[in-house]
Design a protein around this motif. Sequence first.
Motif, short mmCIF file in Angstrom:
data_model
loop_
_atom_site.label_atom_id
_atom_site.label_comp_id
_atom_site.label_asym_id
_atom_site.label_seq_id
_atom_site.Cartn_x
_atom_site.Cartn_y
_atom_site.Cartn_z
N TYR A 42 -7.04 -2.17 -11.63
CA TYR A 42 -5.64 -1.96 -12.02
C TYR A 42 -4.85 -1.37 -10.86
O TYR A 42 -3.74 -1.82 -10.56
CB TYR A 42 -5.59 -1.03 -13.24
CG TYR A 42 -4.19 -0.72 -13.70
CD1 TYR A 42 -3.50 -1.61 -14.52
CD2 TYR A 42 -3.57 0.47 -13.34
CE1 TYR A 42 -2.22 -1.32 -14.96
CE2 TYR A 42 -2.29 0.76 -13.78
CZ TYR A 42 -1.62 -0.13 -14.59
OH TYR A 42 -0.34 0.15 -15.01
N ASP B 298 -4.39 -4.10 -8.21
CA ASP B 298 -3.48 -5.14 -8.69
C ASP B 298 -2.03 -4.68 -8.76
O ASP B 298 -1.12 -5.50 -8.69
CB ASP B 298 -3.90 -5.64 -10.08
CG ASP B 298 -5.20 -6.43 -10.05
OD1 ASP B 298 -5.64 -6.84 -8.95
OD2 ASP B 298 -5.79 -6.63 -11.13
N ASN B 299 -1.81 -3.38 -8.92
CA ASN B 299 -0.46 -2.87 -9.14
C ASN B 299 0.08 -2.00 -8.00
O ASN B 299 1.13 -1.37 -8.15
CB ASN B 299 -0.41 -2.07 -10.45
CG ASN B 299 -0.58 -2.98 -11.64
OD1 ASN B 299 0.33 -3.70 -12.01
ND2 ASN B 299 -1.77 -2.98 -12.21
N ASN C 185 1.71 -2.56 -5.34
CA ASN C 185 3.06 -2.83 -4.85
C ASN C 185 4.12 -2.84 -5.94
O ASN C 185 5.27 -3.16 -5.69
CB ASN C 185 3.08 -4.15 -4.07
CG ASN C 185 2.25 -4.03 -2.81
OD1 ASN C 185 2.33 -3.03 -2.10
ND2 ASN C 185 1.44 -5.03 -2.54
N GLN C 186 3.70 -2.50 -7.14
CA GLN C 186 4.66 -2.44 -8.25
C GLN C 186 5.45 -1.13 -8.15
O GLN C 186 4.92 -0.12 -7.70
CB GLN C 186 3.93 -2.52 -9.59
CG GLN C 186 3.18 -3.80 -9.80
CD GLN C 186 4.07 -5.02 -9.75
OE1 GLN C 186 5.15 -5.05 -10.32
NE2 GLN C 186 3.62 -6.04 -9.04
N PRO C 187 6.70 -1.15 -8.60
CA PRO C 187 7.53 0.06 -8.52
C PRO C 187 6.88 1.30 -9.14
O PRO C 187 7.07 2.41 -8.64
CB PRO C 187 8.79 -0.32 -9.28
CG PRO C 187 8.85 -1.80 -9.19
CD PRO C 187 7.42 -2.27 -9.15
N MET C 188 6.08 1.11 -10.19
CA MET C 188 5.49 2.27 -10.88
C MET C 188 4.49 3.03 -10.00
O MET C 188 4.25 4.20 -10.22
CB MET C 188 4.83 1.84 -12.18
CG MET C 188 3.67 0.91 -11.99
SD MET C 188 3.08 0.33 -13.57
CE MET C 188 1.88 -0.86 -13.03
N LYS D 74 4.23 2.30 -6.30
CA LYS D 74 4.53 2.09 -4.88
C LYS D 74 4.77 3.37 -4.08
O LYS D 74 4.25 3.51 -2.98
CB LYS D 74 5.73 1.16 -4.75
CG LYS D 74 5.94 0.63 -3.37
CD LYS D 74 7.03 -0.42 -3.37
CE LYS D 74 7.26 -0.89 -1.98
NZ LYS D 74 6.84 -2.20 -1.68
#
Length: 125
Positions: A73, A76-77, A79-82, A84
């Motif tokens: 997780y 996979d995440n 680079n996501q705003p949550m 980053k």
Amino acid sequence: MGAFHRLTKEEKEQCLAAIEFFTNSKMLFLSKDISLAQLAEETGITVHKISYLINAEFGSNFNDYINLKRIDYLIDNLNQPMLKDLSIKEISLACGFGCRSSCFRAFRKHKGKSPSEFLKRISKN
């Protein structure tokens, strides 16, 4: 392990599908307090059967199984705003680890690097 080794292929597949479905769809691994008992309650599969199946089919114990879900997780995440702009400690907590050190231990065990080293390598690609 009792009679669990006598489960049919179909029974194993059904149970493993339920384990994966509830773990992934409800993101149970994001809870730092997730337990075998909670997963058993969600799936309707006994604690002992879940433990046996994770050991036999995934070659790991429950904690490693959950930590691998958390690591996947996180990766996979990233680079996501949550996630980053968070620190490693904040990312660790957001991904379900109880503390930064448990995240580091799991990363070293499963990826051979600390989260920081892993993230540096990814950012270079």
